[in-house]
Scaffold this motif. Structure first.
Motif, mmCIF file in Angstrom:
data_model
loop_
_atom_site.group_PDB
_atom_site.id
_atom_site.type_symbol
_atom_site.label_atom_id
_atom_site.label_comp_id
_atom_site.label_asym_id
_atom_site.label_seq_id
_atom_site.Cartn_x
_atom_site.Cartn_y
_atom_site.Cartn_z
ATOM 1 N N GLU A 231 68.169 171.674 15.621
ATOM 2 C CA GLU A 231 67.708 171.384 16.869
ATOM 3 C C GLU A 231 66.872 169.973 17.206
ATOM 4 O O GLU A 231 67.106 169.605 18.296
ATOM 5 C CB GLU A 231 66.779 172.446 17.227
ATOM 6 N N ARG A 232 66.448 169.577 16.106
ATOM 7 C CA ARG A 232 65.516 168.450 16.314
ATOM 8 C C ARG A 232 66.423 167.163 15.674
ATOM 9 O O ARG A 232 66.029 166.079 16.224
ATOM 10 C CB ARG A 232 64.460 168.426 15.499
ATOM 11 N N SER A 233 67.425 167.331 15.098
ATOM 12 C CA SER A 233 67.866 166.092 14.435
ATOM 13 C C SER A 233 69.555 166.261 14.102
ATOM 14 O O SER A 233 70.176 165.678 13.173
ATOM 15 C CB SER A 233 67.364 165.953 12.766
ATOM 16 N N GLN A 234 70.061 166.843 15.208
ATOM 17 C CA GLN A 234 71.460 167.326 14.935
ATOM 18 C C GLN A 234 72.261 165.888 14.728
ATOM 19 O O GLN A 234 73.343 165.997 14.179
ATOM 20 C CB GLN A 234 71.880 167.996 16.317
ATOM 21 N N ARG A 235 72.169 164.792 15.488
ATOM 22 C CA ARG A 235 72.804 163.673 15.241
ATOM 23 C C ARG A 235 72.770 162.913 14.166
ATOM 24 O O ARG A 235 73.780 162.475 13.706
ATOM 25 C CB ARG A 235 72.548 162.906 16.538
ATOM 26 N N VAL A 236 71.624 163.152 13.507
ATOM 27 C CA VAL A 236 71.363 162.565 12.200
ATOM 28 C C VAL A 236 71.815 163.070 11.121
ATOM 29 O O VAL A 236 72.115 162.594 10.038
ATOM 30 C CB VAL A 236 70.078 161.978 12.061
ATOM 31 N N LEU A 237 71.734 164.642 11.237
ATOM 32 C CA LEU A 237 72.041 165.280 9.781
ATOM 33 C C LEU A 237 73.399 165.186 9.092
ATOM 34 O O LEU A 237 73.143 165.185 7.859
ATOM 35 C CB LEU A 237 71.895 166.776 10.160
ATOM 36 N N PRO A 238 74.347 164.914 9.728
ATOM 37 C CA PRO A 238 75.495 164.636 8.813
ATOM 38 C C PRO A 238 75.719 163.152 8.057
ATOM 39 O O PRO A 238 76.587 162.908 7.443
ATOM 40 C CB PRO A 238 76.645 164.528 10.105
ATOM 41 N N HIS A 239 74.540 162.311 8.392
ATOM 42 C CA HIS A 239 74.575 160.949 7.957
ATOM 43 C C HIS A 239 73.298 160.510 7.110
ATOM 44 O O HIS A 239 73.119 159.292 6.825
ATOM 45 C CB HIS A 239 74.784 159.885 9.105
ATOM 46 N N VAL A 240 72.871 161.446 6.407
ATOM 47 C CA VAL A 240 71.619 161.115 5.479
ATOM 48 C C VAL A 240 72.071 161.538 4.020
ATOM 49 O O VAL A 240 70.731 161.773 3.237
ATOM 50 C CB VAL A 240 70.432 162.008 5.956
ATOM 51 N N SER A 241 73.097 161.396 3.613
ATOM 52 C CA SER A 241 73.559 161.668 2.244
ATOM 53 C C SER A 241 73.144 160.267 1.365
ATOM 54 O O SER A 241 72.697 159.523 2.080
ATOM 55 C CB SER A 241 75.253 161.993 1.896
ATOM 56 N N THR A 242 73.175 160.579 0.170
ATOM 57 C CA THR A 242 72.874 159.374 -0.813
ATOM 58 C C THR A 242 73.766 158.438 -0.709
ATOM 59 O O THR A 242 73.276 157.302 -0.723
ATOM 60 C CB THR A 242 72.656 159.956 -2.374
ATOM 61 N N VAL A 243 74.900 158.723 -0.443
ATOM 62 C CA VAL A 243 75.952 157.694 -0.321
ATOM 63 C C VAL A 243 75.645 156.911 0.994
ATOM 64 O O VAL A 243 75.649 155.527 0.999
ATOM 65 C CB VAL A 243 77.466 158.091 -0.361
ATOM 66 N N ASP A 244 75.173 157.648 2.117
ATOM 67 C CA ASP A 244 74.891 156.817 3.515
ATOM 68 C C ASP A 244 73.694 155.878 2.906
ATOM 69 O O ASP A 244 73.513 154.772 3.454
ATOM 70 C CB ASP A 244 74.580 157.811 4.375
ATOM 71 N N ALA A 245 72.866 156.397 2.404
ATOM 72 C CA ALA A 245 71.339 155.838 2.189
ATOM 73 C C ALA A 245 71.825 154.347 1.070
ATOM 74 O O ALA A 245 70.919 153.496 1.414
ATOM 75 C CB ALA A 245 70.412 156.516 1.383
ATOM 76 N N ALA A 246 72.583 154.612 0.345
ATOM 77 C CA ALA A 246 72.877 153.607 -0.431
ATOM 78 C C ALA A 246 73.690 152.488 0.219
ATOM 79 O O ALA A 246 73.485 151.368 0.073
ATOM 80 C CB ALA A 246 73.901 154.033 -1.746
ATOM 81 N N ARG A 247 74.277 152.763 1.195
ATOM 82 C CA ARG A 247 75.084 151.937 2.086
ATOM 83 C C ARG A 247 73.978 151.199 2.854
ATOM 84 O O ARG A 247 74.011 149.968 3.126
ATOM 85 C CB ARG A 247 76.429 152.351 2.631
ATOM 86 N N ASP A 248 73.164 151.859 3.299
ATOM 87 C CA ASP A 248 72.041 151.204 4.232
ATOM 88 C C ASP A 248 71.347 150.400 3.391
ATOM 89 O O ASP A 248 70.799 149.088 3.759
ATOM 90 C CB ASP A 248 71.023 152.337 4.862
ATOM 91 N N MET A 249 71.063 150.698 2.267
ATOM 92 C CA MET A 249 70.284 149.698 1.237
ATOM 93 C C MET A 249 70.807 148.344 1.183
ATOM 94 O O MET A 249 70.221 147.453 0.859
ATOM 95 C CB MET A 249 70.160 150.304 -0.118
ATOM 96 N N ASP A 250 72.395 148.605 0.944
ATOM 97 C CA ASP A 250 72.978 147.212 0.803
ATOM 98 C C ASP A 250 72.922 146.308 2.073
ATOM 99 O O ASP A 250 73.058 145.095 1.974
ATOM 100 C CB ASP A 250 74.543 147.566 0.467
ATOM 101 N N LEU A 251 72.972 147.282 3.126
ATOM 102 C CA LEU A 251 72.682 146.361 4.373
ATOM 103 C C LEU A 251 71.307 145.624 4.547
ATOM 104 O O LEU A 251 71.284 144.436 4.897
ATOM 105 C CB LEU A 251 72.765 147.340 5.602
#
Length: 343
Positions: free
Chosen positions: A21-41
């Protein structure tokens, strides 16, 4: 107990629904792979050609994932309290259960030597049996804590004990809290549990535990799909830890009702072509068992294992001059410790 089981399932479903209910849009995008790519940015925005990174606990999986995705952008990486990326969700939970038993055994041996040990004398099995009996009693009749609506039941009492096992410097506090709880005052164990869950004085919680669940449930398929699967695994969890096994097995049901399908899976991370990566393991670490550090160091093509023979979760900055000197030299001078070095 069927009623307790139904209550637990309802709680997990409520938690999952609230996150959706609170985080529907972000929930599919918080995996470790997503975070690692964010870290590279972030690395790129800062203008760094290479990433220098110290990751602890879950941060070791994040760092190893980054190194596997971008081995040519790895600078000096320290992974302290390592996770093993090849272990399935059920194996990770069962391994961690065994880790808490190892840490409790260490506490029990020390406690039995102390004049103020509330669990009495004897070996770890005897001390553990007395702790289990205490958990049984507070489950049947919760202990007052000074907060009318927050008595100490089995769940909070278990969390309070587990929280203190993360750092051996908390063992005296744990002895005192257990003594008080056994005498009718659960405030000390409640305080330990609140610290673990990052509960503020205003009754609000930081998002660490919520985020941890969201990441874990996306990184791998759930450890259990339903209560029947937990039932089937209970003997192996109880074998891993007579004290904590059953509770931690049921806690691993949390991803069964998650609203987003997992996008990752257990897999080997090699980071082929990366410069030396220092992996640190503590021999009696409760949350990230030592064998995980051994496994990760062996998987990484350039992994070098640094061992701390001691208690508590992680090693860097926790009082070992040997560990700190080896890591600081690596971070400042680029000289990795010899593979297999022990402190």
């Amino acid at each position: 107990d069927p009623a307790e089981r139904a209550e637990l399932v309802a709680a997990f479903k409520k938690f999952a629904a609230g996150c959706e209910e609170r985080s529907q849009r972000v929930l599919p995008h918080v995996s470790t792979v997503d975070a690692a790519r964010d870290m590279d940015l972030l690395r790129a925005v800062l203008g760094d050609e290479k990433l220098t990174y110290v990751g602890a606990s879950y941060g070791t999986l994040l760092g190893a994932t980054y190194a596997d995705l971008f081995p040519d952008r790895v600078g000096r990486l320290v992974l302290d309290g390592a996770m093993d990326p090849t272990r399935s969700a059920i194996d990770l939970n069962r391994d961690q259960t065994a880790g808490f038993e190892t840490a409790f055994t260490s506490f029990a041996v020390d406690c039995a030597k102390q004049p103020d040990c509330p669990l009495g004398k004897g070996g770890p099995e005897a001390v553990g049996a007395r702790l289990k009996e205490f958990f049984r009693k507070v489950d049947a009749q919760p202990v007052p804590t000074g907060e009318a609506d927050r008595p100490l039941g089995e769940a909070l009492a278990t969390t309070g004990v587990i929280a203190a096992l993360y750092d051996e410097s908390a063992w005296p506090q744990l002895r005192e809290a257990l003594t008080s709880a056994m005498n009718g005052d659960g405030a000390g164990l409640l305080s330990l549990a609140d610290g673990y869950y990052e509960r503020g004085e205003d009754g609000k919680y930081a998002n660490l535990m919520f985020a941890n669940a969201a990441v874990n449930c996306l990184d791998q398929p759930p450890a259990f799909k339903d209560p029947a699967a937990v039932d089937a695994a209970l003997p192996s969890f109880r074998k891993a830890s007579p004290v904590f096994g059953a509770g931690l097995a049921w806690a691993a049901l949390n991803c069964a009702y998650w609203p987003v399908e997992a996008t990752g899976q257990a897999e080997k991370l090699t980071a082929k072509g990366a410069p030396p990566i220092v992996v640190v393991g503590t021999t009696r670490d409760p949350a990230t068992p030592y064998k995980w550090a051994q496994a990760l160091a062996g998987q990484l093509d350039s992994g070098t294992l640094l061992t701390y023979d001691g208690d508590g979760h992680t090693a860097y900055g926790r009082g070992s001059d040997c560990i700190d000197t080896a890591i600081n030299r690596y971070l400042l001078e680029g000289k990795a410790p010899e593979d297999g070095k022990k402190c």
